[in-house]
Scaffold this motif. Structure first.
Motif, short mmCIF file in Angstrom:
data_model
loop_
_atom_site.label_atom_id
_atom_site.label_comp_id
_atom_site.label_asym_id
_atom_site.label_seq_id
_atom_site.Cartn_x
_atom_site.Cartn_y
_atom_site.Cartn_z
N GLY A 146 -20.98 -28.96 -5.92
CA GLY A 146 -21.35 -30.12 -4.94
C GLY A 146 -20.85 -29.98 -3.58
N LEU A 147 -19.61 -29.17 -3.53
CA LEU A 147 -19.19 -28.73 -2.17
C LEU A 147 -19.90 -27.93 -1.50
N LYS A 148 -20.56 -26.85 -2.33
CA LYS A 148 -21.54 -25.98 -1.58
C LYS A 148 -22.78 -26.64 -1.21
N LEU A 149 -23.44 -27.58 -1.71
CA LEU A 149 -24.35 -28.65 -1.21
C LEU A 149 -24.08 -29.19 0.14
N ARG A 150 -22.98 -29.47 0.16
CA ARG A 150 -22.39 -30.21 1.21
C ARG A 150 -21.91 -29.22 2.61
N LYS A 151 -22.39 -27.67 2.13
CA LYS A 151 -22.05 -26.68 3.10
C LYS A 151 -20.51 -26.72 3.59
N THR A 152 -19.67 -27.22 2.64
CA THR A 152 -18.18 -26.87 2.85
C THR A 152 -17.89 -25.55 2.91
N PRO A 153 -16.98 -24.96 3.99
CA PRO A 153 -16.43 -23.74 4.10
C PRO A 153 -15.95 -23.23 2.74
N LYS A 154 -16.30 -21.67 2.70
CA LYS A 154 -15.82 -21.17 1.26
C LYS A 154 -14.55 -21.08 1.04
N ALA A 155 -13.69 -20.92 2.19
CA ALA A 155 -12.32 -20.96 1.75
C ALA A 155 -11.90 -22.31 1.15
N GLU A 156 -12.28 -23.32 1.98
CA GLU A 156 -11.97 -24.73 1.60
C GLU A 156 -12.20 -25.16 0.28
N ILE A 157 -13.68 -24.59 -0.24
CA ILE A 157 -13.96 -24.65 -1.60
C ILE A 157 -13.15 -24.11 -2.70
N ASP A 158 -12.78 -22.76 -2.34
CA ASP A 158 -11.86 -21.93 -3.12
C ASP A 158 -10.48 -22.79 -3.15
N ARG A 159 -10.16 -23.34 -2.17
CA ARG A 159 -8.73 -23.93 -2.11
C ARG A 159 -8.66 -25.13 -3.12
N ARG A 160 -9.81 -25.78 -2.80
CA ARG A 160 -9.93 -27.34 -3.77
C ARG A 160 -10.04 -26.81 -5.27
#
Length: 366
Positions: free
Chosen positions: A99-113
């Motif tokens: 879901g975060l990738k679909l929202r184009k969230t930065p990769k580092a932020e995705i990894d953290r979450r």
């Protein structure tokens, strides 16, 4: 974080009214549980909040924002379903991150979450596995983790524990309660299981046939139910009900149940006087039916002779199925009881905990 408000919300499917005039305010950081039998409108209420069902009438607010026409993806909510709905070809990490990738969230932020949610749920070692390699409980945690990474204002959970075995359900509901305290977010949870509702919710909304019956704390629902339906639905085993006539004899009020009559406590006289000579429904919970030899101190006992039909030894108690010629009822007796199948027994009703309901309306008499 956000409150949620249902403002006179109605949902119709053709001529069928699934939810009728639902009016309730859910406070910020509250854990509210919708509970009721199948078809009562609890899942529909959740789906309208999520934007998965259109509202027929009324308004829904998240915080101060009217969300009637807001797309689901823009409502800042996250939903956990009964089926978990994990992508079988993706790893746990990718399921949580999707879901975060679909929202184009930065990769580092995705990894953290994702890693933070995995730590909260104790599933770090599962991140490289696929759903088929997980147990039911692990899949349930992944589904919750996928919701957590979105960092929503409101968590919606639609019977997320239904597919788990009994032991895992007990463990999982404790974990979800701890998660609510840890995240400090508004949780709205749907279940048909009143034990889940009682143990998890800060408040419970009881629904029947699309109508809100009562919304209150678990203890108040148990102690002061607004009607016979709530009284019977909350509590396990459910409340015993007896058809009774309130009569007066020598200045005292009795509930005459044909096979037996029991003395009503004096502090109820002022309320019950207007019902003298009328049929009412008397309610006594199984945990307030005792073996008189092992009754707890402080009760107001009324003795009733009954036949023992079945006993279930639970270790800490004996659940006894008792009968009189016109009534059947349950008692949760001390394990030392001498009640045996086929024998007569004297049951002690704690009349300080009795309930009475209007036979026509079902409303509690108080």
């Amino acid at each position: 974080m956000s409150s949620v408000t249902y403002e006179h919300v109605t949902k119709k499917f053709g001529d069928v009214v699934a939810v009728s005039d639902l009016d309730i305010k859910i406070e910020d950081k509250e854990f509210l549980v919708f509970v009721g039998p199948s078809g009562c409108g609890k899942s529909t209420s959740l789906r309208m909040l999520a934007g998965l069902e259109e509202i027929t009438e009324g308004n829904i607010y998240i915080g101060d924002r009217l969300v009637n026409d807001v797309p689901p993806k823009d409502r800042d909510i996250a939903m956990v379903f009964q089926s978990y709905a994990l992508y079988p070809h993706m790893t746990v990490y990718d399921n949580m991150a999707f879901g975060l990738k679909l929202r184009k969230t930065p990769k580092a932020e995705i990894d953290r979450r994702v890693k933070e949610a995995a730590d909260i749920l104790d599933i770090e070692v599962l991140l490289d596995r696929k759903p088929k390699q997980l147990s039911g409980g692990q899949r349930q945690r992944v589904a919750v983790g996928r919701a957590i990474v979105r960092e929503p204002n409101v968590f919606l959970m639609d019977e997320p524990l239904s597919n788990l075995d009994a032991k895992l359900r007990v463990q999982s509901r404790a974990e979800i309660s701890k998660l609510h305290h840890r995240l400090g977010t508004t949780f709205i949870y749907v279940t048909h299981d009143q034990v889940e509702a009682m143990t998890m919710g800060t408040r419970i909304a009881v629904l029947k046939d699309g109508l809100l019956q009562q919304v209150d704390s678990p203890q108040n629902l148990y102690d002061i139910p607004v009607n016979a339906f709530v009284a019977g639905f909350i509590g396990s085993p459910s409340m015993n009900f007896f058809g009774a006539t309130l009569i007066q004899d020598n200045g005292k009020i009795f509930a005459d149940c044909k096979d037996f009559r029991v003395l009503v406590p004096e502090d109820r006289y002022s309320v019950y006087k207007s019902y003298l000579g009328q049929q009412v429904t008397m309610g006594v919970r199984p945990e307030h039916v005792h073996d008189p030899d092992y009754s707890p101190p402080g009760i107001v006992p009324a003795l009733v002779e009954a036949q023992v039909e079945v006993t279930e030894l639970m270790g800490n108690e004996v659940v006894a199925y008792l009968s009189t010629p016109n009534h059947q009822f349950l008692g949760r007796l001390d394990p030392r009881t001498h009640a045996h199948v086929g024998k007569s027994v004297t049951a002690a009703f704690d009349m300080s905990r009795m309930h009475a309901f209007d036979q026509d309306t079902g409303l509690a008499i108080r």
